[in-house]
Write a protein that holds these residues in place. Structure first.
Motif, short mmCIF file in Angstrom:
data_model
loop_
_atom_site.label_atom_id
_atom_site.label_comp_id
_atom_site.label_asym_id
_atom_site.label_seq_id
_atom_site.Cartn_x
_atom_site.Cartn_y
_atom_site.Cartn_z
N MET A 158 24.21 55.71 47.65
CA MET A 158 24.42 54.26 47.62
C MET A 158 23.16 53.57 47.11
SD MET A 158 27.50 54.35 48.72
CE MET A 158 28.08 52.74 49.21
N ALA A 159 23.31 52.34 46.66
CA ALA A 159 22.21 51.62 46.00
C ALA A 159 21.16 51.15 47.01
CB ALA A 159 22.76 50.44 45.24
N ILE A 160 19.92 51.53 46.74
CA ILE A 160 18.80 51.08 47.58
C ILE A 160 18.12 49.91 46.88
CG2 ILE A 160 16.59 51.71 48.59
CD1 ILE A 160 17.56 54.61 48.62
N ILE A 161 18.17 48.75 47.52
CA ILE A 161 17.43 47.59 47.02
C ILE A 161 16.59 47.05 48.15
CG2 ILE A 161 19.23 47.01 45.34
CD1 ILE A 161 19.95 44.62 47.23
N ARG A 162 15.58 46.28 47.81
CA ARG A 162 14.79 45.65 48.86
C ARG A 162 14.24 44.32 48.37
NH1 ARG A 162 9.08 48.94 49.77
NH2 ARG A 162 7.95 48.08 47.97
N PRO A 163 13.91 43.44 49.31
CA PRO A 163 13.27 42.17 48.93
C PRO A 163 11.83 42.43 48.52
CG PRO A 163 13.33 42.38 51.31
CD PRO A 163 14.09 43.57 50.76
N PHE A 164 11.22 41.45 47.89
CA PHE A 164 9.82 41.60 47.47
C PHE A 164 9.16 40.23 47.42
CE2 PHE A 164 12.25 40.71 43.73
CZ PHE A 164 11.42 40.03 42.86
N ARG A 165 7.86 40.24 47.35
CA ARG A 165 7.09 38.99 47.29
C ARG A 165 6.99 38.57 45.82
NH1 ARG A 165 1.62 40.03 49.12
NH2 ARG A 165 1.41 37.76 48.97
N GLY A 166 7.91 37.73 45.41
CA GLY A 166 7.98 37.34 44.02
C GLY A 166 6.79 36.51 43.57
N LEU A 167 6.34 36.79 42.36
CA LEU A 167 5.33 35.95 41.70
C LEU A 167 6.09 34.98 40.83
CD1 LEU A 167 2.23 35.54 41.05
CD2 LEU A 167 2.66 36.95 39.02
N ARG A 168 5.91 33.67 41.08
CA ARG A 168 6.76 32.70 40.40
C ARG A 168 6.04 31.37 40.22
NH1 ARG A 168 9.74 29.61 44.29
NH2 ARG A 168 9.30 30.21 46.45
N PRO A 169 6.59 30.51 39.34
CA PRO A 169 5.92 29.24 39.06
C PRO A 169 6.11 28.19 40.15
CG PRO A 169 7.85 29.52 37.64
CD PRO A 169 7.74 30.74 38.49
N THR A 170 5.18 27.27 40.21
CA THR A 170 5.38 26.11 41.05
C THR A 170 6.59 25.34 40.52
OG1 THR A 170 3.83 24.83 39.71
CG2 THR A 170 2.95 25.92 41.66
N PRO A 171 7.36 24.69 41.38
CA PRO A 171 8.63 24.07 40.96
C PRO A 171 8.51 23.13 39.77
CG PRO A 171 8.52 24.14 43.34
CD PRO A 171 7.18 24.60 42.85
N GLU A 172 7.44 22.34 39.73
CA GLU A 172 7.32 21.35 38.65
C GLU A 172 7.02 21.98 37.30
OE1 GLU A 172 3.29 21.61 40.75
OE2 GLU A 172 5.42 21.56 41.31
N LEU A 173 6.65 23.25 37.29
CA LEU A 173 6.31 23.92 36.02
C LEU A 173 7.32 24.97 35.60
CD1 LEU A 173 2.44 24.45 36.44
CD2 LEU A 173 3.61 22.70 35.09
N ALA A 174 8.37 25.16 36.40
CA ALA A 174 9.31 26.26 36.14
C ALA A 174 9.89 26.20 34.73
CB ALA A 174 10.43 26.25 37.17
N ASP A 175 10.32 25.03 34.30
CA ASP A 175 10.95 24.93 32.98
C ASP A 175 9.96 25.16 31.86
OD1 ASP A 175 9.66 22.51 33.61
OD2 ASP A 175 10.98 21.34 32.31
N LYS A 176 8.68 24.87 32.11
CA LYS A 176 7.65 25.08 31.09
C LYS A 176 7.22 26.55 31.03
CE LYS A 176 5.70 20.40 31.33
NZ LYS A 176 6.75 19.87 32.27
N VAL A 177 7.23 27.23 32.18
CA VAL A 177 6.84 28.64 32.24
C VAL A 177 7.93 29.53 31.64
CG1 VAL A 177 6.39 30.58 33.80
CG2 VAL A 177 5.30 28.36 34.21
N ALA A 178 9.18 29.25 31.97
CA ALA A 178 10.30 30.13 31.61
C ALA A 178 10.32 30.40 30.11
CB ALA A 178 11.61 29.51 32.05
N ALA A 179 10.49 31.68 29.76
CA ALA A 179 10.48 32.10 28.35
C ALA A 179 11.60 33.11 28.12
CB ALA A 179 9.13 32.72 27.99
N ARG A 180 12.10 33.12 26.92
CA ARG A 180 13.12 34.12 26.58
C ARG A 180 12.53 35.53 26.71
NH1 ARG A 180 15.80 33.53 21.10
NH2 ARG A 180 13.87 32.60 20.29
N PRO A 181 13.38 36.53 26.91
CA PRO A 181 12.87 37.90 27.05
C PRO A 181 12.00 38.30 25.86
CG PRO A 181 15.18 37.82 27.65
CD PRO A 181 14.85 36.48 27.07
#
Length: 413
Positions: free
Chosen positions: A1-24
């Motif tokens: 069966m599939a083993i997944i787990r949560p993790f401590r994500g590294l992510r942008p502050t909310p006000e910068l999310a749209d500026k940080v996000a980039a295509r693959p």
């Protein structure tokens, strides 16, 4: 069966999310990334396509590119553009494109599952592409490229995700320049986290790589190297890799089309004559037409579109042989045009269906390419059937849209 787990994500502050996000990183060139990042100091292209910050002509596989990616990532963290969650979380990632919604779970999937085939593959990988991601991961000590997984729907998982979405405000919600809406929720409640982990462990026997074979393979090879060098323990983040898992019912595969530089010494008339052995061939004029069913192809040659329909008996009906990409590969690209290995032959190129048939017209009319072939899309069930059978598709068989954005959630290792 599939083993997944949560993790401590590294992510942008909310006000910068749209500026940080980039295509693959692998869907655009360095020049395109540089143009998109122009005037945006927060763009994740400074990490995922860090050659844009180096002198023009820099080899994109040179160590200087990976060093620059690591430098820029640490700068984003130091300056507060990116932060790491204090506790391990799951993340819900919803994309809306042209009115169609798909919602996935961002999690850390087990490298061991990948190695043992619980995470199933449908493509071969190329060593040079693997090495690129290996060097990126080892230098940045981060997994910034998300692996797109699919699984057969589990109603309990769908219900839990729907409940969380309706009961909680999103961390990010923005519409990108291409019109695709990106919304992310953070699942940080211990009971919900535990329930998700348990549901996958009890209800999901397999997940399937939809997009990101090289990212997954590279994560596995990095983990193996770190383990052999005794750099990690059993609970280390490097034993897992960054994934977003979507239920199959929400996914659509687009066509993945082919362009060829020459006719392998044939004239147009000779090519058409050779095609008639395995296809019914019909001229359909100067306007692009998508194939309307399986085993039908559209071909663009010298300003004219042709409809090619594979004749019965010219292909096998096993999970691989019945695919249109296989029929085209065997009966046209190999047999007539002399392209034996699509992964390495420089005479062929691939265009995702998101670019439309006009992209095929443009590249043929420019003289860069001689002939183009448009295909009917593979279905998600065909992908599952092939992966279940242990087989692989020909290269560049599937194109998924919408695509996840790099930079919204990364995993440090």
């Amino acid at each position: 069966m599939a083993i997944i787990r949560p993790f401590r994500g590294l992510r942008p502050t909310p006000e910068l999310a749209d500026k940080v996000a980039a295509r693959p990183y692998d869907v655009l060139s360095a020049a395109e990334a540089k143009a998109e990042a122009a005037g945006n100091q927060y763009s994740f292209y400074h990490v995922s396509k860090s050659e844009i910050d180096l002198p023009e002509g820099t080899d994109v596989y040179s160590q200087s590119v990976y060093d620059k990616a690591a430098e820029n990532l640490q700068k984003f963290i130091k300056e507060g553009t990116l932060f790491q969650d204090n506790t391990a979380c799951y993340y819900i990632y919803r994309l809306i494109m042209n009115g169609r919604t798909q919602t996935g779970l961002v999690c850390a999937s087990s490298v061991s599952d990948y190695n043992m085939g619980i995470i199933k593959k449908h493509e071969f990988t190329r060593p040079d592409k693997e090495l690129d991601r290996i060097n990126n991961i080892k230098t940045t000590r981060a997994q910034t490229g998300n692996v797109f997984l699919a699984y057969n729907d589990v109603p309990e998982v769908n219900s839990l995700i729907d409940h969380w979405i309706h009961a909680n405000a999103p961390a990010y919600d923005f519409t990108a320049a291409d019109g695709i809406q990106h919304t992310v929720w953070v699942v940080n409640e211990e009971s919900a986290v535990n329930q998700i982990t348990s549901l996958f462990a009890s209800k999901v026997p397999h997940t399937y790589i939809a997009d990101g074979h090289h990212r997954a393979a590279s994560a596995s090879l990095v983990q193996k190297e770190f383990e052999e060098k005794q750099m990690i323990g059993t609970d280390d983040p490097a034993n897992f890799f960054l994934t977003t898992i979507f239920p199959a019912s929400q996914l659509v595969i687009l066509d993945y089309n082919r362009l060829v530089k020459d006719l392998n010494g044939l004239t147009k008339e000779a090519l058409l004559s050779r095609l008639e052995y395995d296809f019914t061939v019909e001229s359909i004029g100067h306007l692009p037409q998508q194939p309307s069913m399986l085993h039908e192809f559209s071909m663009y040659l010298e300003g004219t579109w042709y409809r090619l329909v594979a004749k019965e008996g010219t292909y096998t009906t096993d999970p691989i042989g019945i695919l249109d990409v296989t029929i085209l590969s065997n009966n046209v690209l190999d047999k007539i045009l002399g392209i034996k290995d699509q992964r390495t032959d420089k005479r062929i190129d691939f265009v995702g269906g998101i670019r439309g048939l006009q992209e095929l017209v443009k590249r043929v009319d420019s003289g860069e390419m001689k002939v183009a072939f448009a295909l009917y899309p593979v279905t998600i069930q065909q992908l599952f059937d092939i992966a279940d059978s242990g087989n692989v598709m020909p290269p560049k068989s599937t194109w998924f849209e919408p695509k996840l954005r790099d930079g919204l959630i990364s995993q440090m290792i």
